[in-house]
Design a protein around this motif. Sequence first.
Motif, PDB file in Angstrom:
ATOM      1  N   VAL A 134       0.870  -1.175   0.000  1.00 14.61           N
ATOM      2  CA  VAL A 134       0.000   0.000   0.000  1.00 14.61           C
ATOM      3  C   VAL A 134       0.905   1.222   0.000  1.00 14.61           C
ATOM      4  CG1 VAL A 134      -1.786   1.269   1.246  1.00 14.61           C
ATOM      5  CG2 VAL A 134      -1.817  -1.238   1.235  1.00 14.61           C
ATOM      6  N   MET A 135       0.672   2.121  -0.963  1.00 16.68           N
ATOM      7  CA  MET A 135       1.553   3.276  -1.137  1.00 16.68           C
ATOM      8  C   MET A 135       0.749   4.561  -1.313  1.00 16.68           C
ATOM      9  SD  MET A 135       4.140   1.711  -4.025  1.00 16.68           S
ATOM     10  CE  MET A 135       5.439   2.923  -3.841  1.00 16.68           C
ATOM     11  N   ALA A 136       1.289   5.645  -0.778  1.00 14.17           N
ATOM     12  CA  ALA A 136       0.780   6.985  -1.058  1.00 14.17           C
ATOM     13  C   ALA A 136       1.991   7.880  -1.275  1.00 14.17           C
ATOM     14  CB  ALA A 136      -0.070   7.507   0.094  1.00 14.17           C
ATOM     15  N   HIS A 137       1.746   9.022  -1.869  1.00 14.95           N
ATOM     16  CA  HIS A 137       2.824   9.967  -2.135  1.00 14.95           C
ATOM     17  C   HIS A 137       3.244  10.611  -0.826  1.00 14.95           C
ATOM     18  CE1 HIS A 137       5.255  12.633  -4.552  1.00 14.95           C
ATOM     19  NE2 HIS A 137       4.759  12.111  -5.649  1.00 14.95           N
ATOM     20  N   GLY A 138       4.222  11.473  -0.899  1.00 17.21           N
ATOM     21  CA  GLY A 138       4.644  12.231   0.287  1.00 17.21           C
ATOM     22  C   GLY A 138       3.498  13.051   0.826  1.00 17.21           C
ATOM     23  N   PHE A 139       3.774  13.943   1.733  1.00 23.40           N
ATOM     24  CA  PHE A 139       2.725  14.659   2.449  1.00 23.40           C
ATOM     25  C   PHE A 139       1.728  15.386   1.563  1.00 23.40           C
ATOM     26  CE2 PHE A 139       5.937  14.403   5.868  1.00 23.40           C
ATOM     27  CZ  PHE A 139       5.163  13.725   6.780  1.00 23.40           C
ATOM     28  N   SER A 140       2.133  15.871   0.406  1.00 20.92           N
ATOM     29  CA  SER A 140       1.190  16.647  -0.399  1.00 20.92           C
ATOM     30  C   SER A 140       1.130  16.211  -1.853  1.00 20.92           C
ATOM     31  CB  SER A 140       1.540  18.135  -0.335  1.00 20.92           C
ATOM     32  OG  SER A 140       2.846  18.340  -0.864  1.00 20.92           O
ATOM     33  N   GLY A 141       1.749  15.102  -2.196  1.00 22.90           N
ATOM     34  CA  GLY A 141       1.711  14.616  -3.575  1.00 22.90           C
ATOM     35  C   GLY A 141       0.456  13.802  -3.848  1.00 22.90           C
ATOM     36  N   THR A 142       0.293  13.410  -5.094  1.00 18.94           N
ATOM     37  CA  THR A 142      -0.877  12.628  -5.501  1.00 18.94           C
ATOM     38  C   THR A 142      -0.443  11.481  -6.410  1.00 18.94           C
ATOM     39  OG1 THR A 142      -1.297  13.965  -7.473  1.00 18.94           O
ATOM     40  CG2 THR A 142      -2.353  14.694  -5.421  1.00 18.94           C
ATOM     41  N   VAL A 143      -1.358  10.542  -6.609  1.00 12.71           N
ATOM     42  CA  VAL A 143      -1.086   9.422  -7.504  1.00 12.71           C
ATOM     43  C   VAL A 143      -0.727   9.947  -8.897  1.00 12.71           C
ATOM     44  CG1 VAL A 143      -2.114   7.428  -8.673  1.00 12.71           C
ATOM     45  CG2 VAL A 143      -2.481   7.766  -6.227  1.00 12.71           C
ATOM     46  N   GLY A 144      -1.433  10.987  -9.342  1.00 14.24           N
ATOM     47  CA  GLY A 144      -1.160  11.565 -10.651  1.00 14.24           C
ATOM     48  C   GLY A 144       0.162  12.305 -10.727  1.00 14.24           C
ATOM     49  N   GLY A 145       0.826  12.500  -9.594  1.00 14.47           N
ATOM     50  CA  GLY A 145       2.075  13.252  -9.550  1.00 14.47           C
ATOM     51  C   GLY A 145       3.320  12.400  -9.648  1.00 14.47           C
ATOM     52  N   GLY A 146       3.210  11.169 -10.122  1.00  7.86           N
ATOM     53  CA  GLY A 146       4.405  10.384 -10.384  1.00  7.86           C
ATOM     54  C   GLY A 146       4.614   9.143  -9.543  1.00  7.86           C
ATOM     55  N   ILE A 147       3.759   8.860  -8.582  1.00  8.88           N
ATOM     56  CA  ILE A 147       3.991   7.695  -7.732  1.00  8.88           C
ATOM     57  C   ILE A 147       3.683   6.377  -8.458  1.00  8.88           C
ATOM     58  CG2 ILE A 147       1.714   7.663  -6.660  1.00  8.88           C
ATOM     59  CD1 ILE A 147       3.109   6.845  -4.049  1.00  8.88           C
ATOM     60  N   LEU A 148       2.910   6.441  -9.522  1.00 12.87           N
ATOM     61  CA  LEU A 148       2.553   5.223 -10.252  1.00 12.87           C
ATOM     62  C   LEU A 148       3.796   4.427 -10.646  1.00 12.87           C
ATOM     63  CD1 LEU A 148       0.245   3.529 -11.406  1.00 12.87           C
ATOM     64  CD2 LEU A 148       0.410   4.882 -13.492  1.00 12.87           C
ATOM     65  N   GLY A 149       4.828   5.113 -11.068  1.00 17.16           N
ATOM     66  CA  GLY A 149       6.073   4.443 -11.452  1.00 17.16           C
ATOM     67  C   GLY A 149       6.711   3.669 -10.306  1.00 17.16           C
ATOM     68  N   PHE A 150       6.541   4.159  -9.079  1.00 17.22           N
ATOM     69  CA  PHE A 150       7.098   3.459  -7.921  1.00 17.22           C
ATOM     70  C   PHE A 150       6.331   2.171  -7.620  1.00 17.22           C
ATOM     71  CE2 PHE A 150       8.637   7.762  -7.263  1.00 17.22           C
ATOM     72  CZ  PHE A 150       9.968   7.528  -6.951  1.00 17.22           C
ATOM     73  N   GLY A 151       5.065   2.108  -8.016  1.00 16.36           N
ATOM     74  CA  GLY A 151       4.271   0.907  -7.800  1.00 16.36           C
ATOM     75  C   GLY A 151       4.501  -0.170  -8.835  1.00 16.36           C
ATOM     76  N   GLU A 152       5.044   0.202  -9.985  1.00 12.54           N
ATOM     77  CA  GLU A 152       5.218  -0.774 -11.062  1.00 12.54           C
ATOM     78  C   GLU A 152       6.271  -1.830 -10.734  1.00 12.54           C
ATOM     79  OE1 GLU A 152       5.883   1.799 -14.409  1.00 12.54           O
ATOM     80  OE2 GLU A 152       3.723   2.007 -14.773  1.00 12.54           O
ATOM     81  N   GLY A 153       7.308  -1.471  -9.986  1.00 16.01           N
ATOM     82  CA  GLY A 153       8.346  -2.448  -9.633  1.00 16.01           C
ATOM     83  C   GLY A 153       7.808  -3.580  -8.776  1.00 16.01           C
ATOM     84  N   ARG A 160      -4.341   3.623   7.348  1.00 16.26           N
ATOM     85  CA  ARG A 160      -5.049   2.512   7.998  1.00 16.26           C
ATOM     86  C   ARG A 160      -6.257   2.090   7.167  1.00 16.26           C
ATOM     87  NH1 ARG A 160      -3.544   5.224  12.718  1.00 16.26           N
ATOM     88  NH2 ARG A 160      -5.477   6.386  12.774  1.00 16.26           N
ATOM     89  N   SER A 161      -7.012   3.064   6.676  1.00 18.67           N
ATOM     90  CA  SER A 161      -8.190   2.763   5.854  1.00 18.67           C
ATOM     91  C   SER A 161      -7.792   2.082   4.549  1.00 18.67           C
ATOM     92  CB  SER A 161      -8.968   4.049   5.565  1.00 18.67           C
ATOM     93  OG  SER A 161      -9.475   4.606   6.760  1.00 18.67           O
ATOM     94  N   ALA A 162      -6.694   2.520   3.946  1.00 16.54           N
ATOM     95  CA  ALA A 162      -6.231   1.908   2.695  1.00 16.54           C
ATOM     96  C   ALA A 162      -5.796   0.459   2.916  1.00 16.54           C
ATOM     97  CB  ALA A 162      -5.083   2.722   2.099  1.00 16.54           C
ATOM     98  N   ILE A 163      -5.112   0.193   4.020  1.00 16.94           N
ATOM     99  CA  ILE A 163      -4.687  -1.176   4.328  1.00 16.94           C
ATOM    100  C   ILE A 163      -5.910  -2.063   4.523  1.00 16.94           C
ATOM    101  CG2 ILE A 163      -3.571  -2.616   6.087  1.00 16.94           C
ATOM    102  CD1 ILE A 163      -1.544  -0.218   6.414  1.00 16.94           C
TER     103      ILE A 163
END
Length: 123
Positions: free
Chosen positions: A34-53, A90-93
């Motif tokens: 389960v992943m989220a961006h830093g404190f103020s980032g969003t999924v559309g802001g580049g985290i998708l690439g970190f989930g692909e690995g 917690r809700s995402a998990i």
Amino acid sequence: MEGREITFNSVGSTCAGIHLRGEHSASEPRPCVVMAHGFSGTVGGGILGFGEGPAAAGFDVLLFDYRGFGRSAGTPRQLVSYRRQRADYRSAIHAAFRRLHLGMTHLREHCAEPVVGGRSGPE
């Protein structure tokens, strides 16, 4: 890699996320990251690439936006709150286990507590 858009409830607001199904994984249930961006980032802001690995390695991945950020509902918008974001994690998990039917039994057998990590910076 394409994911499936999902939503889940967190403290009365709807959080938006993307589920990446683990590739080449025959195990059921599959482990999930389960992943989220830093404190103020969003999924559309580049985290998708970190989930692909992890997904390429066979893990399911749930990426999500905190309440009040990105595609998630909630007000006030853009409020950075450590407590709110911990509650969203917690809700995402729980959503990963309930809605995606992933890894609760596996997690209980192999981990005393869910492992949560984070990192900031380019290193």
